[in-house]
Scaffold this motif. Structure first.
Motif, mmCIF file in Angstrom:
data_model
loop_
_atom_site.group_PDB
_atom_site.id
_atom_site.type_symbol
_atom_site.label_atom_id
_atom_site.label_comp_id
_atom_site.label_asym_id
_atom_site.label_seq_id
_atom_site.Cartn_x
_atom_site.Cartn_y
_atom_site.Cartn_z
ATOM 1 N N GLU A 196 6.518 118.761 -44.475
ATOM 2 C CA GLU A 196 5.933 120.092 -44.633
ATOM 3 C C GLU A 196 6.947 121.081 -45.210
ATOM 4 O OE1 GLU A 196 2.758 121.061 -44.258
ATOM 5 O OE2 GLU A 196 2.400 118.907 -44.016
ATOM 6 N N ALA A 197 8.188 121.002 -44.740
ATOM 7 C CA ALA A 197 9.230 121.876 -45.282
ATOM 8 C C ALA A 197 9.463 121.570 -46.756
ATOM 9 C CB ALA A 197 10.520 121.707 -44.485
ATOM 10 N N GLY A 198 9.395 120.308 -47.103
ATOM 11 C CA GLY A 198 9.586 119.910 -48.490
ATOM 12 C C GLY A 198 8.516 120.470 -49.411
ATOM 13 N N LYS A 199 7.309 120.581 -48.928
ATOM 14 C CA LYS A 199 6.226 121.139 -49.734
ATOM 15 C C LYS A 199 6.512 122.602 -50.083
ATOM 16 C CE LYS A 199 2.630 118.099 -47.833
ATOM 17 N NZ LYS A 199 1.411 118.030 -46.972
ATOM 18 N N ILE A 200 7.054 123.328 -49.130
ATOM 19 C CA ILE A 200 7.369 124.742 -49.354
ATOM 20 C C ILE A 200 8.472 124.882 -50.402
ATOM 21 C CG2 ILE A 200 8.282 126.844 -48.282
ATOM 22 C CD1 ILE A 200 7.002 125.861 -45.645
ATOM 23 N N LEU A 201 9.462 124.000 -50.343
ATOM 24 C CA LEU A 201 10.617 124.078 -51.241
ATOM 25 C C LEU A 201 10.423 123.262 -52.512
ATOM 26 C CD1 LEU A 201 13.421 123.742 -48.539
ATOM 27 C CD2 LEU A 201 12.782 125.808 -49.783
ATOM 28 N N ASN A 202 9.293 122.597 -52.622
ATOM 29 C CA ASN A 202 9.005 121.744 -53.784
ATOM 30 C C ASN A 202 10.020 120.599 -53.899
ATOM 31 O OD1 ASN A 202 7.327 121.051 -55.932
ATOM 32 N ND2 ASN A 202 8.558 122.162 -57.425
ATOM 33 N N ILE A 203 10.396 120.054 -52.752
ATOM 34 C CA ILE A 203 11.258 118.872 -52.689
ATOM 35 C C ILE A 203 10.490 117.813 -51.907
ATOM 36 C CG2 ILE A 203 13.454 117.910 -51.910
ATOM 37 C CD1 ILE A 203 14.645 120.713 -52.113
ATOM 38 N N GLN A 204 10.015 116.808 -52.591
ATOM 39 C CA GLN A 204 9.100 115.848 -51.981
ATOM 40 C C GLN A 204 9.828 114.828 -51.109
ATOM 41 O OE1 GLN A 204 6.903 113.492 -54.782
ATOM 42 N NE2 GLN A 204 5.560 112.583 -53.237
ATOM 43 N N LEU A 205 9.295 114.612 -49.904
ATOM 44 C CA LEU A 205 9.767 113.523 -49.055
ATOM 45 C C LEU A 205 9.039 112.257 -49.473
ATOM 46 C CD1 LEU A 205 11.367 112.407 -46.640
ATOM 47 C CD2 LEU A 205 9.409 113.056 -45.179
ATOM 48 N N LEU A 206 9.772 111.291 -50.028
ATOM 49 C CA LEU A 206 9.151 110.071 -50.530
ATOM 50 C C LEU A 206 8.966 109.010 -49.458
ATOM 51 C CD1 LEU A 206 10.968 109.593 -53.963
ATOM 52 C CD2 LEU A 206 8.781 110.706 -53.503
ATOM 53 N N ASP A 207 9.886 108.973 -48.489
ATOM 54 C CA ASP A 207 9.779 107.928 -47.477
ATOM 55 C C ASP A 207 10.710 108.245 -46.313
ATOM 56 O OD1 ASP A 207 8.997 105.609 -46.195
ATOM 57 O OD2 ASP A 207 9.616 104.247 -47.812
ATOM 58 N N HIS A 208 10.389 107.661 -45.183
ATOM 59 C CA HIS A 208 11.269 107.638 -44.025
ATOM 60 C C HIS A 208 11.364 106.180 -43.614
ATOM 61 C CE1 HIS A 208 12.227 109.149 -39.660
ATOM 62 N NE2 HIS A 208 13.153 108.345 -40.150
ATOM 63 N N VAL A 209 12.571 105.647 -43.648
ATOM 64 C CA VAL A 209 12.772 104.232 -43.373
ATOM 65 C C VAL A 209 13.587 104.081 -42.090
ATOM 66 C CG1 VAL A 209 13.843 102.100 -44.200
ATOM 67 C CG2 VAL A 209 12.611 103.572 -45.793
ATOM 68 N N ILE A 210 13.076 103.243 -41.199
ATOM 69 C CA ILE A 210 13.793 102.892 -39.976
ATOM 70 C C ILE A 210 14.433 101.527 -40.203
ATOM 71 C CG2 ILE A 210 13.607 102.410 -37.507
ATOM 72 C CD1 ILE A 210 11.119 104.221 -37.478
ATOM 73 N N ILE A 211 15.724 101.435 -39.965
ATOM 74 C CA ILE A 211 16.476 100.234 -40.311
ATOM 75 C C ILE A 211 16.981 99.527 -39.061
ATOM 76 C CG2 ILE A 211 18.580 99.398 -41.447
ATOM 77 C CD1 ILE A 211 18.202 101.605 -43.522
ATOM 78 N N ALA A 212 16.735 98.221 -39.016
ATOM 79 C CA ALA A 212 17.336 97.362 -38.005
ATOM 80 C C ALA A 212 18.270 96.399 -38.737
ATOM 81 C CB ALA A 212 16.268 96.612 -37.224
ATOM 82 N N GLN A 213 18.743 95.391 -38.049
ATOM 83 C CA GLN A 213 19.787 94.560 -38.645
ATOM 84 C C GLN A 213 19.307 93.811 -39.890
ATOM 85 O OE1 GLN A 213 21.652 91.556 -36.099
ATOM 86 N NE2 GLN A 213 23.617 92.143 -36.995
ATOM 87 N N ASN A 214 18.142 93.216 -39.821
ATOM 88 C CA ASN A 214 17.678 92.414 -40.948
ATOM 89 C C ASN A 214 16.291 92.813 -41.440
ATOM 90 O OD1 ASN A 214 19.961 90.558 -41.073
ATOM 91 N ND2 ASN A 214 19.203 89.783 -39.095
#
Length: 225
Positions: A196-214
């Protein structure tokens, strides 16, 4: 302080800070490299004299030897070497190809880029990748680190970093040391806040990735953005 009240040797540096490097003349740039002039001339005046001797041509200047430069009053060995070194840096830069930035095309690209930093940690860390309009990487940064099961990020710090990088898009990621890839309630909440903050600033959030070992979990792949 106005530039006119500064010693002439200091003016090119102040002008650089106030107006940017493109505002400086060739003589002012050379004066910054030399640092100072002589008893009789300011650094700018000395630089102007040196450049005039080579028809104001940087290529001609680069052909001068250290001994040639030292013939100018006020140019000792240290200044001559500084001039030659700066010109050599310029030559090497011109000879190099501009490296192509990594392009993010999928969540797997994100995993491959960040897993070396996140996959084996015992505590959570929150990272961001900043991208240009072609989704090429401008930079990446660790924004916070936390406990075993939590790493909180300040949204203001995240977007300040994005703006500083002139990013038009970004990706966020963090690790789950437990190996459980299921997003927590807090993970979902912060993802929505950043989007939502990105929409205001015109900076798009493309993804959120959660990383484990493999392995990893992608919010975009799961249609959670």
């Amino acid at each position: 302080m106005s530039l006119k009240f500064l010693a002439e040797d200091d003016r090119p540096r102040e002008k650089f800070l106030l107006k940017g490097k493109n505002a400086l003349s060739d003589a002012e740039l050379l004066a910054i490299i030399m640092g100072s002039g002589s008893r009789d001339e300011s650094a700018v005046e000395l630089a102007r004299k040196i450049l005039q001797s080579v028809e104001n041509n940087w290529h001609h200047l680069s052909r001068l030897q250290i001994a040639d430069l030292m013939k100018f009053k006020g140019v000792g060995e240290a200044k001559a070497i500084s001039i030659a070194a700066a010109l050599e840096i310029g030559r090497r830069r011109a000879a190099q190809e501009i490296p192509e930035r990594t392009q993010i095309k999928s969540s797997n690209d994100i995993f491959l880029l960040l897993s070396p930093f996140l996959s084996d940690l015992q505590t959570e860390e929150f990272w961001a990748i900043f991208l240009n309009q072609n989704n090429r990487v401008l930079g990446k940064s660790q924004l916070s680190s936390g406990g075993i099961n939590q790493s909180v990020v300040d949204v203001r710090i995240l977007f300040k970093a994005a703006i500083d990088q002139f990013a038009t898009a970004l990706v966020i990621a963090h690790n789950h040391p437990s190996g459980n890839l299921k997003p927590s309630t807090e993970d979902v909440k912060i993802t929505k806040q950043i989007a939502e903050a990105g929409k205001i600033l015109n900076i798009q959030l493309l993804d959120h990735v959660i990383i484990a070992q493999n392995s990893y979990f992608s919010f975009a792949d799961e249609s959670m953005l």
